[in-house]
Design an enzyme around this catalytic site. Sequence first.
Site, PDB file in Angstrom:
ATOM      1  N   ASN A   1       2.878  15.435  -9.166  1.00  7.52           N
ATOM      2  CA  ASN A   1       3.872  16.510  -9.226  1.00  7.52           C
ATOM      3  C   ASN A   1       4.196  17.203  -7.897  1.00  7.52           C
ATOM      4  O   ASN A   1       4.199  18.434  -7.821  1.00  7.52           O
ATOM      5  CB  ASN A   1       3.427  17.565 -10.253  1.00  7.52           C
ATOM      6  CG  ASN A   1       4.578  18.452 -10.680  1.00  7.52           C
ATOM      7  OD1 ASN A   1       5.703  18.001 -10.804  1.00  7.52           O
ATOM      8  ND2 ASN A   1       4.289  19.730 -10.895  1.00  7.52           N
TER       9      ASN A   1
ATOM     10  N   GLN B   1       1.461  -8.928   3.918  1.00  2.54           N
ATOM     11  CA  GLN B   1       1.028  -9.193   5.286  1.00  2.54           C
ATOM     12  C   GLN B   1       0.340 -10.549   5.448  1.00  2.54           C
ATOM     13  O   GLN B   1       0.548 -11.215   6.468  1.00  2.54           O
ATOM     14  CB  GLN B   1       0.137  -8.059   5.802  1.00  2.54           C
ATOM     15  CG  GLN B   1       0.925  -6.788   6.083  1.00  2.54           C
ATOM     16  CD  GLN B   1       0.151  -5.766   6.879  1.00  2.54           C
ATOM     17  OE1 GLN B   1      -1.046  -5.896   7.109  1.00  2.54           O
ATOM     18  NE2 GLN B   1       0.840  -4.738   7.311  1.00  2.54           N
TER      19      GLN B   1
ATOM     20  N   LYS C   1      -3.648  -1.474  15.733  1.00  4.85           N
ATOM     21  CA  LYS C   1      -4.609  -0.731  14.917  1.00  4.85           C
ATOM     22  C   LYS C   1      -5.540   0.110  15.793  1.00  4.85           C
ATOM     23  O   LYS C   1      -5.926   1.216  15.421  1.00  4.85           O
ATOM     24  CB  LYS C   1      -5.410  -1.702  14.048  1.00  4.85           C
ATOM     25  CG  LYS C   1      -4.559  -2.525  13.081  1.00  4.85           C
ATOM     26  CD  LYS C   1      -3.907  -1.667  12.012  1.00  4.85           C
ATOM     27  CE  LYS C   1      -2.428  -1.549  12.119  1.00  4.85           C
ATOM     28  NZ  LYS C   1      -1.803  -0.797  11.020  1.00  4.85           N
TER      29      LYS C   1
ATOM     30  N   ASN D   1       2.263   4.800   7.324  1.00  9.34           N
ATOM     31  CA  ASN D   1       1.698   3.623   6.687  1.00  9.34           C
ATOM     32  C   ASN D   1       2.413   2.327   7.063  1.00  9.34           C
ATOM     33  O   ASN D   1       1.829   1.247   7.002  1.00  9.34           O
ATOM     34  CB  ASN D   1       1.752   3.813   5.171  1.00  9.34           C
ATOM     35  CG  ASN D   1       1.569   2.524   4.413  1.00  9.34           C
ATOM     36  OD1 ASN D   1       0.445   2.059   4.222  1.00  9.34           O
ATOM     37  ND2 ASN D   1       2.667   1.918   3.984  1.00  9.34           N
TER      38      ASN D   1
ATOM     39  N   TYR E   1      -1.597  -7.634  16.350  1.00  5.11           N
ATOM     40  CA  TYR E   1      -1.848  -6.715  15.241  1.00  5.11           C
ATOM     41  C   TYR E   1      -3.025  -5.801  15.547  1.00  5.11           C
ATOM     42  O   TYR E   1      -2.936  -4.575  15.398  1.00  5.11           O
ATOM     43  CB  TYR E   1      -2.116  -7.523  13.970  1.00  5.11           C
ATOM     44  CG  TYR E   1      -2.504  -6.697  12.778  1.00  5.11           C
ATOM     45  CD1 TYR E   1      -1.549  -5.996  12.050  1.00  5.11           C
ATOM     46  CD2 TYR E   1      -3.839  -6.615  12.365  1.00  5.11           C
ATOM     47  CE1 TYR E   1      -1.907  -5.246  10.933  1.00  5.11           C
ATOM     48  CE2 TYR E   1      -4.198  -5.873  11.254  1.00  5.11           C
ATOM     49  CZ  TYR E   1      -3.223  -5.181  10.541  1.00  5.11           C
ATOM     50  OH  TYR E   1      -3.580  -4.434   9.444  1.00  5.11           O
TER      51      TYR E   1
ATOM     52  N   ILE F   1       0.828  -1.204   0.000  1.00  5.27           N
ATOM     53  CA  ILE F   1       0.000   0.000   0.000  1.00  5.27           C
ATOM     54  C   ILE F   1       0.864   1.255   0.000  1.00  5.27           C
ATOM     55  O   ILE F   1       0.552   2.242  -0.663  1.00  5.27           O
ATOM     56  CB  ILE F   1      -0.944  -0.008   1.215  1.00  5.27           C
ATOM     57  CG1 ILE F   1      -1.944  -1.167   1.108  1.00  5.27           C
ATOM     58  CG2 ILE F   1      -1.695   1.315   1.328  1.00  5.27           C
ATOM     59  CD1 ILE F   1      -2.786  -1.359   2.351  1.00  5.27           C
TER      60      ILE F   1
END
Length: 346
Positions: free
Chosen positions: A45, A233, A190, A108, A186, A33
């Site tokens: 740009n 993952q 989160k 991320n 995990y 991602i």
Amino acid sequence: MTHLITGNKFDPNTDIPDLSGKIYVVTGGSSGIGFGIVAHILQHNPAKLYLLGKKEEHIQWAQDELKKYGDTSKIVPVQIELEDLHNVDEVAKRLAKELHQLDGLICNAGLGVGVYNETPKDGIDSHMQVNFISQFHLTMVLLPLLQQTANSRLVLQSSDLHRAISDVQFASLAEINRDIGPTMLYNRTKLAQVLFVRAMARRLEKGELGFDANSHTGPWINAVHPGGVSTDQPKQAEDAYGKLASAAVAVLRPLMKDPVDEGCRPALFAATSEDIVKDKVQGQYIVPDRKVTEPSKQAKDEQLQENLWRLTEEILSDKLRSLPYRTQYVDPMAKEGLHGQPAGRQ
């Protein structure tokens, strides 16, 4: 936010505005991602795009692949080891010194569902350190740059799996360093990301931590959920759970989204869309592609938010000795005996 709820499509090829003059930092930008996020920002740009990644060979691969999307001379590759707080501290301070503005920080990078490990140098659950604690520190060091850049963005890559955990207090490192199973390790991170976003937004609203509540221009702070995405993952889950997970992944992978085309959309919406400013999307949880939705009850628990903030500061202060930003709970002078009192809220 009716516009957001009823208009749920965001095509990064056409809906990202021109980013001329803007500077972005993306963690975990060399694959999955994160690569998709970097690719689409480059496509529009920006002045500079700092790609933070773990492995030099992955960063090099990403730079080669990014030639398809735009001018790679705008890419600034930065190697960072999120499992080493001193390295994170060095990188964060370097960026703070080097940058004159920061239009978007996209946190991320992350470990997926996987076995319990402690980081070799810091002795912290690797999931918690990589997915949250290290990126908390990076965020706090770079926060003044975000605050002085008009309509800047802070985006944390969370997951709907933040809903699938309970009995979390964030009371101590001993609690963090318990093996609660690959999935819960995990999920806890989160949840931490959404808790942090909401705690940061509350501080902004109150004009705390260097924010000006009366003339807010940035950052716009949000957590996002990418949806079910085909990345590396699921391989971590296979390593953790064996043949059963391998079979499940084989069945589900064809149904998963492509990370470059679709999985990056909520983060890109939060990081670039002018609708974030227009609709004042602050401290929210965004699901594909651009829909604001309610996070879990736990994620909205202000006491849990503060427990997490306190514990994170305590861990960082203990491991790094001094923190280059205003702390909320830890008195750095007390550690040296200068205040004659134990660490506590300032």
